[in-house]
Design an enzyme around this catalytic site. Structure first.
Site, PDB file in Angstrom:
ATOM      1  N   ARG A  53       0.852  -1.196   0.000  1.00  0.00           N
ATOM      2  CA  ARG A  53       0.000   0.000   0.000  1.00  0.00           C
ATOM      3  C   ARG A  53       0.888   1.246   0.000  1.00  0.00           C
ATOM      4  O   ARG A  53       2.097   1.143   0.043  1.00  0.00           O
ATOM      5  CB  ARG A  53      -0.940  -0.001   1.209  1.00  0.00           C
ATOM      6  CG  ARG A  53      -0.186  -0.279   2.500  1.00  0.00           C
ATOM      7  CD  ARG A  53      -0.719   0.369   3.699  1.00  0.00           C
ATOM      8  NE  ARG A  53      -0.627   1.812   3.642  1.00  0.00           N
ATOM      9  CZ  ARG A  53       0.501   2.521   3.838  1.00  0.00           C
ATOM     10  NH1 ARG A  53       1.672   1.920   4.090  1.00  0.00           N
ATOM     11  NH2 ARG A  53       0.508   3.842   3.771  1.00  0.00           N
ATOM     12  N   ASP A 244      -2.123  11.072  -2.055  1.00  0.00           N
ATOM     13  CA  ASP A 244      -2.395  10.085  -3.106  1.00  0.00           C
ATOM     14  C   ASP A 244      -2.683  10.732  -4.454  1.00  0.00           C
ATOM     15  O   ASP A 244      -2.660  10.077  -5.489  1.00  0.00           O
ATOM     16  CB  ASP A 244      -3.572   9.196  -2.697  1.00  0.00           C
ATOM     17  CG  ASP A 244      -3.190   8.367  -1.488  1.00  0.00           C
ATOM     18  OD1 ASP A 244      -3.145   8.928  -0.378  1.00  0.00           O
ATOM     19  OD2 ASP A 244      -2.886   7.176  -1.666  1.00  0.00           O
ATOM     20  N   ASN A 254      -5.793  12.653   0.406  1.00  0.00           N
ATOM     21  CA  ASN A 254      -4.969  11.814   1.287  1.00  0.00           C
ATOM     22  C   ASN A 254      -5.897  11.014   2.196  1.00  0.00           C
ATOM     23  O   ASN A 254      -7.131  11.145   2.136  1.00  0.00           O
ATOM     24  CB  ASN A 254      -3.991  12.671   2.099  1.00  0.00           C
ATOM     25  CG  ASN A 254      -2.905  11.830   2.760  1.00  0.00           C
ATOM     26  OD1 ASN A 254      -2.335  10.950   2.109  1.00  0.00           O
ATOM     27  ND2 ASN A 254      -2.630  12.049   4.022  1.00  0.00           N
ATOM     28  N   LYS A 255      -5.307  10.191   3.017  1.00  0.00           N
ATOM     29  CA  LYS A 255      -6.066   9.298   3.896  1.00  0.00           C
ATOM     30  C   LYS A 255      -7.170  10.043   4.642  1.00  0.00           C
ATOM     31  O   LYS A 255      -6.969  11.168   5.100  1.00  0.00           O
ATOM     32  CB  LYS A 255      -5.084   8.635   4.866  1.00  0.00           C
ATOM     33  CG  LYS A 255      -5.679   7.632   5.815  1.00  0.00           C
ATOM     34  CD  LYS A 255      -6.471   6.539   5.116  1.00  0.00           C
ATOM     35  CE  LYS A 255      -5.690   5.824   4.036  1.00  0.00           C
ATOM     36  NZ  LYS A 255      -6.557   4.957   3.183  1.00  0.00           N
TER      37      LYS A 255
HETATM   38  O1  MRU Z   1      -4.754   3.463   1.854  1.00  0.00           O
HETATM   39  P1  MRU Z   1      -3.258   3.646   1.921  1.00  0.00           P
HETATM   40  O2  MRU Z   1      -2.650   3.153   3.178  1.00  0.00           O
HETATM   41  O3  MRU Z   1      -2.579   3.121   0.690  1.00  0.00           O
HETATM   42  O4  MRU Z   1      -3.132   5.225   1.928  1.00  0.00           O
HETATM   43  C1  MRU Z   1      -1.881   5.819   1.989  1.00  0.00           C
HETATM   44  C2  MRU Z   1      -1.942   7.258   2.274  1.00  0.00           C
HETATM   45  O5  MRU Z   1      -2.962   7.893   2.330  1.00  0.00           O
HETATM   46  C3  MRU Z   1      -0.632   7.919   2.380  1.00  0.00           C
HETATM   47  O6  MRU Z   1      -0.655   8.966   3.276  1.00  0.00           O
HETATM   48  C4  MRU Z   1      -0.305   8.402   0.958  1.00  0.00           C
HETATM   49  O7  MRU Z   1      -0.416   7.330   0.066  1.00  0.00           O
HETATM   50  C5  MRU Z   1       1.016   8.915   0.822  1.00  0.00           C
HETATM   51  S1  MRU Z   1       2.151   7.591   0.740  1.00  0.00           S
HETATM   52  C6  MRU Z   1       3.682   8.219   0.527  1.00  0.00           C
END
Ligand code: MRU
Length: 367
Positions: A53, A244, A254-255
């Site tokens: 991920r 993202d 982002n998350k």
């Molecule tokens: O759902 P995930 O764990 O893949 O989400 C990741 C995030 O939101 C990170 O903060 C983002 O990808 C940046 S990773 C360098």
């Protein structure tokens, strides 16, 4: 980055010369398990289930998925099929589409007999590019931490708050948001990280805390709802998050929960910075709230929690009242107006079209 003295990247080719190795991130921090991926279906499964991920990393692993598919059948039909299939595994991180388009661009016009070697070479180049990019992000983010340290008493820690995991395990190496933190720590700058637990999947509590702990960076895990309180009491000097997808006007996906941190930061005058590699830019999209697809994940990620019992067993328990439904949007969008600035491998800029074009011109997000 090193684990117990051994240097690892987050994805690599096995010593057999063709199969692909990743860490199973669903087992961290409880155990360090390395998976071997041998075909594109296994790669798709690993991305969907988040065994692997993080926006840059899923792009890099998908690139190797293309190589694995072509190894069995280097036809154009297979190339097109695997690019479409892997591209549909997760919708929000643009890095996935970026890496797959780069693979297609490098391979499409080659004779099928030349495609396998070229696919492995291109996937390796994507990985090397990500490593150098993340290292440079750290170098451009470091002065922000040094400036804050210069305003403090000698030895007083710079307090960084971060959300989710944008460390080395979310990229091929170094990380994005955590790259400046690692560089500061390695230079002897006192730094302390407030780690948002990042419900529902706990990437902060499980992954960021693990990474920082292994590297010896002082940190404290907090419930997601604690950030505003910490900021009100002057305990956060700077927020740095990964992303993202960043749009042409500087909106940041982002998350889930990142937007709330940006609101709290604005209300408390705390700088809110976003670290990103060029592969996260999507100049084709302008209004992030309206245009970025937000991944909806399974209810069970909200209704259940997994952890280790006192006697060492991993157990999943339900934490929501029986019969109550749950919703699980996995990302949100922070509008550019709440973002103090962007930290990229080319330097720092304003979160705006003018800022992004000053660093990248129209080339960003294209291969
Ligand atoms: O759902 P995930 O764990 O893949 O989400 C990741 C995030 O939101 C990170 O903060 C983002 O990808 C940046 S990773 C360098």
């Amino acid at each position: 980055m090193k684990i117990d003295g051994i240097h690892y990247r987050s994805v690599w080719v096995d010593e057999d010369g063709w199969s692909v190795r990743i860490f199973d991130q669903t087992r961290l921090p409880w155990s360090l398990e390395i998976l071997r991926l041998t075909d594109e279906e296994q790669v798709a499964h690993a991305i969907r289930t988040m065994q692997t991920r993080g926006a840059p990393l899923i792009g890099a692993v998908a690139a190797y998925g293309v190589a694995l598919a072509l190894r069995r059948d280097p036809s154009t039909a297979t190339l097109e099929r695997v690019v479409a299939m892997l591209g549909a595994t997760r919708p929000t991180a643009i890095n996935l589409r970026w890496a797959l388009e780069r693979m297609r661009g490098a391979l499409h016009n080659l004779a099928p007999s030349d495609r396998v070697a070229a696919a492995y070479a291109e996937a390796a180049a994507i990985c090397d590019d990500d490593v150098e990019t993340c290292r440079a992000i750290g170098a451009h983010g470091l002065p922000l931490l040094q400036e804050i340290a210069a305003r403090k008493r000698p030895g007083e820690a710079v307090n960084v708050l971060t959300h989710c995991n944008a460390g080395w395990i979310a990229t091929v190496d170094y990380g994005t948001a955590l790259s400046p933190v690692y560089q500061a720590h390695d230079l002897g700058l006192p730094v302390h990280v407030w780690v948002d637990e990042t419900r529902p999947r706990n990437q902060g509590a499980a992954l960021t805390a693990w990474e920082l702990g292994r590297h010896g960076v002082p940190h404290t895990v907090v419930a997601d709802n604690a950030g505003g309180h910490l900021m009100q009491h002057g305990k956060v000097d700077i927020v740095i998050v990964g992303t993202d997808r960043v749009t042409r006007q500087g909106d940041v996906a982002n998350k889930i929960g990142t937007y709330l941190k940006a609101l709290a930061a604005r209300d408390n005058g705390v700088p809110f910075w976003v670290a990103l590699p060029h592969s996260t830019l999507d100049l084709r999209v302008r209004d992030g709230v309206a245009e970025i697809p937000i991944e909806e994940r399974a209810e069970a990620e909200v209704t259940e929690l997994t952890g280790r019992t006192a006697d060492g067993r991993l157990e999943t328990v339900r934490v929501v009242a029986e019969g109550s439904p749950a919703a699980n949007p996995a990302f949100d969008v922070t509008p550019a107006r709440l973002v103090t600035g962007l930290i990229t491998e080319r330097g720092r800029c304003e979160a705006s079209e003018a800022g992004l074009l000053s660093l990248y011109g129209e080339e960003a997000g294209r291969e």
